[in-house]
Design an enzyme around this catalytic site. Structure first.
Site, short mmCIF file in Angstrom:
data_model
loop_
_atom_site.label_atom_id
_atom_site.label_comp_id
_atom_site.label_asym_id
_atom_site.label_seq_id
_atom_site.Cartn_x
_atom_site.Cartn_y
_atom_site.Cartn_z
N SER A 63 0.88 -1.18 0.00
CA SER A 63 0.00 0.00 0.00
C SER A 63 0.91 1.22 0.00
CB SER A 63 -0.86 -0.02 1.27
OG SER A 63 -1.43 1.25 1.50
N TYR A 106 -2.07 -0.99 10.23
CA TYR A 106 -2.18 -1.30 8.80
C TYR A 106 -0.92 -0.83 8.08
CZ TYR A 106 -4.03 -1.30 4.01
OH TYR A 106 -4.22 -1.52 2.66
P1 NDP Z 1 -11.51 -6.27 0.85
O1 NDP Z 1 -11.77 -5.96 2.28
O2 NDP Z 1 -12.51 -5.86 -0.17
O3 NDP Z 1 -11.21 -7.83 0.68
C1 NDP Z 1 -10.29 -8.45 1.52
C2 NDP Z 1 -10.39 -9.95 1.39
O4 NDP Z 1 -9.51 -10.51 2.37
C3 NDP Z 1 -11.80 -10.47 1.67
O5 NDP Z 1 -12.12 -11.47 0.75
C4 NDP Z 1 -11.67 -11.01 3.09
O6 NDP Z 1 -12.49 -12.12 3.38
C5 NDP Z 1 -10.21 -11.49 3.10
N1 NDP Z 1 -9.77 -11.63 4.48
C6 NDP Z 1 -9.77 -10.68 5.44
N2 NDP Z 1 -9.40 -11.22 6.61
C7 NDP Z 1 -9.15 -12.53 6.38
C8 NDP Z 1 -8.75 -13.62 7.20
N3 NDP Z 1 -8.59 -13.48 8.52
N4 NDP Z 1 -8.59 -14.83 6.64
C9 NDP Z 1 -8.82 -15.02 5.31
N5 NDP Z 1 -9.21 -14.02 4.48
C10 NDP Z 1 -9.38 -12.79 5.02
O7 NDP Z 1 -10.10 -5.61 0.55
P2 NDP Z 1 -9.44 -5.10 -0.83
O8 NDP Z 1 -9.82 -5.99 -1.94
O9 NDP Z 1 -9.64 -3.66 -0.92
O10 NDP Z 1 -7.90 -5.30 -0.48
C11 NDP Z 1 -7.10 -6.38 -0.95
C12 NDP Z 1 -5.66 -6.07 -0.61
O11 NDP Z 1 -5.26 -4.87 -1.25
C13 NDP Z 1 -5.42 -5.87 0.89
O12 NDP Z 1 -4.18 -6.45 1.23
C14 NDP Z 1 -5.36 -4.36 1.02
O13 NDP Z 1 -4.60 -3.97 2.12
C15 NDP Z 1 -4.71 -3.98 -0.30
N6 NDP Z 1 -4.95 -2.60 -0.73
C16 NDP Z 1 -6.21 -2.19 -1.09
C17 NDP Z 1 -6.42 -0.89 -1.53
C18 NDP Z 1 -7.79 -0.41 -1.95
O14 NDP Z 1 -7.94 0.80 -2.25
N7 NDP Z 1 -8.81 -1.23 -1.98
C19 NDP Z 1 -5.32 0.08 -1.63
C20 NDP Z 1 -4.03 -0.46 -1.21
C21 NDP Z 1 -3.88 -1.75 -0.79
P3 NDP Z 1 -14.08 -11.99 3.60
O15 NDP Z 1 -14.65 -11.91 2.23
O16 NDP Z 1 -14.41 -13.21 4.34
O17 NDP Z 1 -14.28 -10.73 4.39
#
Ligand code: NDP
Length: 251
Positions: A158, A171
């Protein structure tokens, strides 16, 4: 030939044919879009997440589109202990015999709060899900990655993992940690294995996490996950052979 610009990379339809790729956090957001795209480019994806219903609906979507049948791995990275990781490793080994790609995408936001008031329990949980779990998963899966002719490990960073920003607490620190983990692993695997290791920063993307972090922002002002995936395909496929220890931006 010059290396392509990862942001405008155009993947050929069969780019990932025959490759076995594990995606964490595959049930929603960027992980779901990446898993779908990997499968659409011929990859055999293993969908890892904590919510079975989301993984099953994605499984059905991928099968209905005629892409290679994915695998499902239900694992809560906040709670999983050693045996669950080894069980996952065994299942992949028995079904595929190797792993060609590992996208560490799952992540949680934690609190947006000043460090002075940051809840210690939340801190521990964010560091565990975002940083310790990817370390453990990588460690357990390294033998399967070694068995691949061309393995790619991607960590999801990020902008706050490169330059700290007020109120992003655990984070931001977890993403700094992932950048470090990626660099250490890249050096440890370079020259002695066929594994490459890189970091990707998706940039602001229209997902649940983004909505939680910026509730006042118009969602439509940010691209959908499917629109930012060119660098994911580039780094996951053979055209990025030799690239390791890098940290790239998707936007
Ligand atoms: P979302 O919250 O939309 O999706 C995250 C996913 O991770 C979900 O499917 C969630 O599962 C899963 N997850 C969370 N906790 C766990 C756990 N304990 N065990 C297994 N799976 C888990 O996030 P994004 O798609 O936005 O983000 C994806 C990545 O990109 C992250 O690493 C985030 O930090 C990074 N990122 C995102 C940005 C953005 O603007 N969106 C910008 C910069 C970085 P469930 O469906 O069950 O909740």
């Amino acid at each position: 030939m010059n290396a392509p610009d990862p942001k405008s990379y155009q993947a050929r339809p069969d780019l990932l044919a025959g490759r076995v790729i594990l995606v964490t956090g595959a049930g929603d957001g960027i992980g779901r879009a990446a898993a779908t795209s990997f499968a659409a480019h011929g990859g055999q994806v293993v969908l890892l997440g904590r919510t079975t219903s989301r993984l099953e609906s994605l499984y059905q979507e991928i099968c209905a589109a005629g892409h290679p049948e994915p695998g499902i791995a239900v694992l809560d990275l906040a709670r999983a202990q050693g045996p669950a990781y080894f069980d996952l490793e065994r299942q992949i080994r028995e079904r595929y015999g190797r792993l060609d790609g590992l996208l560490h995408n799952a992540g949680i936001l934690g609190d947006r709060a000043p460090l002075e008031q940051y809840d210690v329990g939340t801190w521990t949980q964010v560091l565990h899900v975002n940083l310790t779990a990817p370390f453990v998963l990588t460690q357990v899966l390294l033998p399967l990655l070694r068995a691949s002719a061309d393995a790619s490990v991607l960590f999801t960073s990020s902008s706050v993992g490169r330059r700290g920003k007020a109120y992003w607490g655990a984070y931001a620190v977890s993403k700094f940690g992932l950048e470090g983990l990626s660099q250490v692993l890249a050096e440890e695997t370079q020259g002695t294995t066929r594994i490459r290791v890189n970091c990707l920063n998706p940039g602001p993307t229209r997902t649940r996490m983004r909505r939680r972090a910026y509730p006042g922002e118009l969602p439509e002002s940010r691209p959908e996950p499917a629109a930012i995936l060119a660098p994911y395909l580039y780094l996951m496929g053979p055209d990025s052979a030799g690239i390791t220890g890098q940290s790239l931006d998707c936007q």
